[in-house]
Design a protein around this motif. Structure first.
Motif, PDB file in Angstrom:
ATOM      1  N   UNK A   3       0.786  -1.153   0.091  1.00  0.00           N
ATOM      2  CA  UNK A   3      -0.178  -0.102  -0.009  1.00  0.00           C
ATOM      3  C   UNK A   3       1.005   1.290  -0.052  1.00  0.00           C
ATOM      4  N   UNK A   4       0.512   2.142  -0.705  1.00  0.00           N
ATOM      5  CA  UNK A   4       1.225   3.361  -0.891  1.00  0.00           C
ATOM      6  C   UNK A   4       0.123   4.696  -0.804  1.00  0.00           C
ATOM      7  N   UNK A   5       0.273   5.277   0.141  1.00  0.00           N
ATOM      8  CA  UNK A   5      -0.396   6.666   0.479  1.00  0.00           C
ATOM      9  C   UNK A   5      -0.253   7.544  -0.695  1.00  0.00           C
ATOM     10  N   UNK A   6      -1.396   8.070  -1.327  1.00  0.00           N
ATOM     11  CA  UNK A   6      -1.366   8.901  -2.441  1.00  0.00           C
ATOM     12  C   UNK A   6      -2.154  10.493  -2.009  1.00  0.00           C
ATOM     13  N   UNK A   7      -1.713  11.460  -2.359  1.00  0.00           N
ATOM     14  CA  UNK A   7      -2.170  12.526  -2.058  1.00  0.00           C
ATOM     15  C   UNK A   7      -3.708  12.664  -2.418  1.00  0.00           C
ATOM     16  N   UNK A   8      -4.576  13.415  -1.637  1.00  0.00           N
ATOM     17  CA  UNK A   8      -5.868  13.412  -1.931  1.00  0.00           C
ATOM     18  C   UNK A   8      -6.066  14.257  -3.116  1.00  0.00           C
ATOM     19  N   UNK A   9      -7.077  13.683  -4.243  1.00  0.00           N
ATOM     20  CA  UNK A   9      -7.392  14.551  -5.517  1.00  0.00           C
ATOM     21  C   UNK A   9      -7.955  15.632  -5.203  1.00  0.00           C
ATOM     22  N   UNK A  10      -8.062  16.587  -6.280  1.00  0.00           N
ATOM     23  CA  UNK A  10      -8.860  17.784  -6.009  1.00  0.00           C
ATOM     24  C   UNK A  10     -10.308  17.444  -6.042  1.00  0.00           C
ATOM     25  N   UNK A  11     -11.054  18.211  -5.443  1.00  0.00           N
ATOM     26  CA  UNK A  11     -12.585  18.089  -5.500  1.00  0.00           C
ATOM     27  C   UNK A  11     -12.903  18.185  -6.837  1.00  0.00           C
ATOM     28  N   UNK A  12     -13.857  17.061  -7.072  1.00  0.00           N
ATOM     29  CA  UNK A  12     -14.365  16.523  -8.403  1.00  0.00           C
ATOM     30  C   UNK A  12     -15.942  16.967  -8.103  1.00  0.00           C
ATOM     31  N   UNK A  13     -16.727  18.020  -8.657  1.00  0.00           N
ATOM     32  CA  UNK A  13     -17.824  18.101  -8.585  1.00  0.00           C
ATOM     33  C   UNK A  13     -18.732  17.102  -8.985  1.00  0.00           C
ATOM     34  N   UNK A  14     -18.423  16.702 -10.167  1.00  0.00           N
ATOM     35  CA  UNK A  14     -19.183  15.530 -11.040  1.00  0.00           C
ATOM     36  C   UNK A  14     -19.196  14.341 -10.123  1.00  0.00           C
ATOM     37  N   UNK A  15     -17.774  13.871  -9.768  1.00  0.00           N
ATOM     38  CA  UNK A  15     -17.683  12.762  -9.050  1.00  0.00           C
ATOM     39  C   UNK A  15     -18.495  12.484  -7.749  1.00  0.00           C
ATOM     40  N   UNK A  16     -18.653  14.000  -7.143  1.00  0.00           N
ATOM     41  CA  UNK A  16     -19.301  13.994  -5.721  1.00  0.00           C
ATOM     42  C   UNK A  16     -20.782  13.925  -5.998  1.00  0.00           C
ATOM     43  N   UNK A  17     -21.383  14.483  -7.155  1.00  0.00           N
ATOM     44  CA  UNK A  17     -22.870  14.426  -7.421  1.00  0.00           C
ATOM     45  C   UNK A  17     -23.059  12.943  -7.895  1.00  0.00           C
ATOM     46  N   UNK A  18     -22.308  12.231  -8.697  1.00  0.00           N
ATOM     47  CA  UNK A  18     -22.306  11.019  -9.202  1.00  0.00           C
ATOM     48  C   UNK A  18     -22.734   9.987  -7.897  1.00  0.00           C
ATOM     49  N   UNK A  19     -21.842  10.317  -7.056  1.00  0.00           N
ATOM     50  CA  UNK A  19     -21.960   9.255  -5.704  1.00  0.00           C
ATOM     51  C   UNK A  19     -23.192   9.543  -4.778  1.00  0.00           C
ATOM     52  N   UNK A  20     -23.423  11.040  -4.667  1.00  0.00           N
ATOM     53  CA  UNK A  20     -24.572  11.079  -4.092  1.00  0.00           C
ATOM     54  C   UNK A  20     -26.026  10.305  -4.855  1.00  0.00           C
ATOM     55  N   UNK A  21     -25.870  10.365  -6.309  1.00  0.00           N
ATOM     56  CA  UNK A  21     -26.783   9.898  -6.907  1.00  0.00           C
ATOM     57  C   UNK A  21     -26.857   8.271  -6.701  1.00  0.00           C
ATOM     58  N   UNK A  22     -25.490   7.716  -6.657  1.00  0.00           N
ATOM     59  CA  UNK A  22     -25.648   6.210  -6.389  1.00  0.00           C
ATOM     60  C   UNK A  22     -26.168   6.034  -4.813  1.00  0.00           C
ATOM     61  N   UNK A  23     -25.772   6.734  -4.053  1.00  0.00           N
ATOM     62  CA  UNK A  23     -26.525   6.800  -2.714  1.00  0.00           C
ATOM     63  C   UNK A  23     -27.860   7.144  -2.614  1.00  0.00           C
ATOM     64  N   UNK A  24     -28.506   7.423  -3.427  1.00  0.00           N
ATOM     65  CA  UNK A  24     -30.006   7.535  -3.578  1.00  0.00           C
ATOM     66  C   UNK A  24     -30.676   6.140  -3.527  1.00  0.00           C
ATOM     67  N   UNK A  25     -29.868   5.215  -3.917  1.00  0.00           N
ATOM     68  CA  UNK A  25     -30.401   3.713  -3.893  1.00  0.00           C
ATOM     69  C   UNK A  25     -30.350   3.489  -2.526  1.00  0.00           C
TER      70      UNK A  25
END
Length: 488
Positions: A204-226
């Motif tokens: 395992x190698x720790x990687x820096x946090x990616x910049x905020x991705x609004x599309x990814x955040x909204x898409x994951x929220x949509x998945x969590x609608x389930x």
């Protein structure tokens, strides 16, 4: 029993059963797969998975407000189908809810299949060789069929038995969620990753946090609608709830609060135990099972406790079938009340159970189980989330139509929407939110056409359209049913 002889469904359920039915439908396979489902599809979400789960829960309050208001105005077994048909129009309401109904029925087959995975792995981890048999295709099929038909038997026995069952299951869900939360937050990530590395050979190698991705955040929220989809099904018990016009709205709000707390707790605990960058490594190296709730508990907890929790989580996954069977069967009941399908589906037994509707539901779910076992394709989670959002969108439009359309001025059910300052802003915000979330996942990247939400939804909509046109040919005056509410 005919409609003229009075109510056909038994009005015996109280607040506890309403809350329990909603929460037990929500807390199942989805929350246990929260990490691989989100990070595996949208890795740019990074460490924000728990925040996305919490944010989705807050946004869902808009839906909760509308569903509570409609449940007070039109407490009927058909729930959002009855609301949208009376407030908008019959073809739209039926076709949209046929797609939703099909997605839930297909989900029942998939969950019956997943039950075999969870129980089989739990038994293997506990040292029982019988678990390997359950993980085989015949084992999946036999166990899934047994689960479906046992739950069918409970429903046929009467809604009172179902109410008692889900209240017990709610207690089990709360205890399990709190246990998972305690174990997850008590775990030391470094020690847990050391154990995972020893099992998998991954460095395992720790990687820096990616910049905020609004599309990814909204898409994951949509998945969590389930994950929060059970709230859509709670009003299906309106025809069997005492004082439904007051009990159902309270039950929906309490179930929402319970779900937000439990889901956010579990998501945060799992991502604390296994950091997002390590979870991504496990997913990319084909060890996604280790970042499910049972997998992480297996890494973090002593073996006897992990084995016991695995068995309980398997039961929690399987129990989701019980409230889903309520939703699908009562939808059939409502369609039969309106004359869209044969009247036999609105008939009830001596125990006041809609046996014909339940039987069709369990037969179709069994066929979807066979498909999931031997073919592997089923109505996707994203497509199911989109149908939930579409129903929410239609309910928001229905609320605005009841508020402003003079056609509804004489209808008593429009009165709760013609007063109150919150109805219009909540409905408008719901429209904005649902459209934004649907757009974020309407086309899945790198996925074949047959799992695309657009394709799956279009196929179901065409079938629903054909059924509606057939019903209209048989009963040309079908649209007149929307002038009044069904009996129950």
């Amino acid at each position: 029993m005919s409609a003229s002889s009075g109510f056909r469904l038994a009005k015996t359920l109280g607040l506890a059963a309403v809350v329990a039915s909603a929460v037990t439908q929500e807390y199942g396979a989805g929350i246990n797969f929260v990490v691989p489902q989100s990070l595996g599809v949208y890795p740019a979400i990074g460490a924000l998975v728990p925040l996305a789960m919490f944010a989705t829960g807050l946004v869902i309050f808009l839906k909760v407000f509308l569903y509570a208001r409609f449940s007070r105005a039109m407490p009927r077994a058909g729930s959002s189908y009855v609301w949208t048909v009376r407030a908008l129009n019959l073809p739209l309401g039926f076709i949209l809810h046929f797609v939703w109904w099909a997605s839930i029925t297909a989900a029942m087959g998939f969950i019956a299949f997943a039950f075999g995975n969870f129980l089989g792995n739990a038994l293997v981890n506990a040292g029982f060789a019988a678990g390997h048999l359950l993980l085989s295709k015949p084992g999946h099929l036999a166990l899934g069929l047994a689960a479906l038909w046992i739950i069918y038997g409970i429903h046929v026995a009467g809604i009172r038995d179902y109410g008692r069952l889900v209240v017990i299951l709610l207690a089990l869900v709360v205890i399990t969620a709190l246990t998972v939360g305690i174990i997850g937050f008590a775990a030391t990530p470094a020690a847990l990753l050391h154990t995972a590395a020893a099992r998998t050979g991954i460095a395992f190698t720790r990687t820096p946090a990616p910049p905020f991705d609004a599309h990814a955040f909204l898409a994951v929220c949509t998945l969590f609608i389930f994950a929060y989809g059970g709230l859509s099904g709670a009003p299906a018990l309106s025809g069997e709830t005492e004082r439904a016009e007051t009990v159902m709205p309270r039950g929906i709000v309490i179930a929402w609060l319970t779900s937000v707390v439990l889901f956010s707790l579990v998501a945060a605990a799992l991502l604390h135990a296994v950091p997002w960058w390590a979870a991504l490594d496990l997913i990319r190296h084909k060890h996604a099972s280790l970042v499910t709730a049972p997998g992480i508990i297996g890494l973090a907890a002593p073996r006897p406790l992990a084995a016991a929790l695995d068995l309980v989580i398997a039961l929690i996954v399987g129990k989701t079938l019980a409230p889903q069977m309520v939703v699908t069967s009562r939808m059939l009941f409502a369609w039969a009340e309106d004359g869209l399908i044969p009247a036999r589906f609105a008939e009830t037994s001596r125990r006041r159970a809609p046996v014909a509707a339940l039987t069709l539901t369990v037969v179709l779910a069994s066929l979807f189980l066979v498909q999931a076992t031997y073919i592997g394709w089923a109505f996707g989670i994203v497509a199911r989330s989109v149908t939930i959002l579409l129903v929410w969108l239609a309910v928001a439009c229905a609320a605005l139509n009841l508020r402003y359309n003079p056609r509804h001025a004489s209808h008593g059910w429009s009165e709760p929407f013609r007063r109150g300052v919150m109805v219009v802003p909540v409905a408008l915000l719901s429209i904005v939110v649902t459209i934004a979330l649907i757009r974020s996942v309407l086309v899945l990247p790198h996925a074949p056409f047959y799992v695309q939400p657009l394709f799956q939804g279009a196929v179901m909509a065409l079938i629903g359209t054909a059924l509606y046109l057939r019903a209209r040919r048989v009963a040309p005056g079908l649209a007149a049913v929307t002038a009044t509410l069904p009996l129950e």
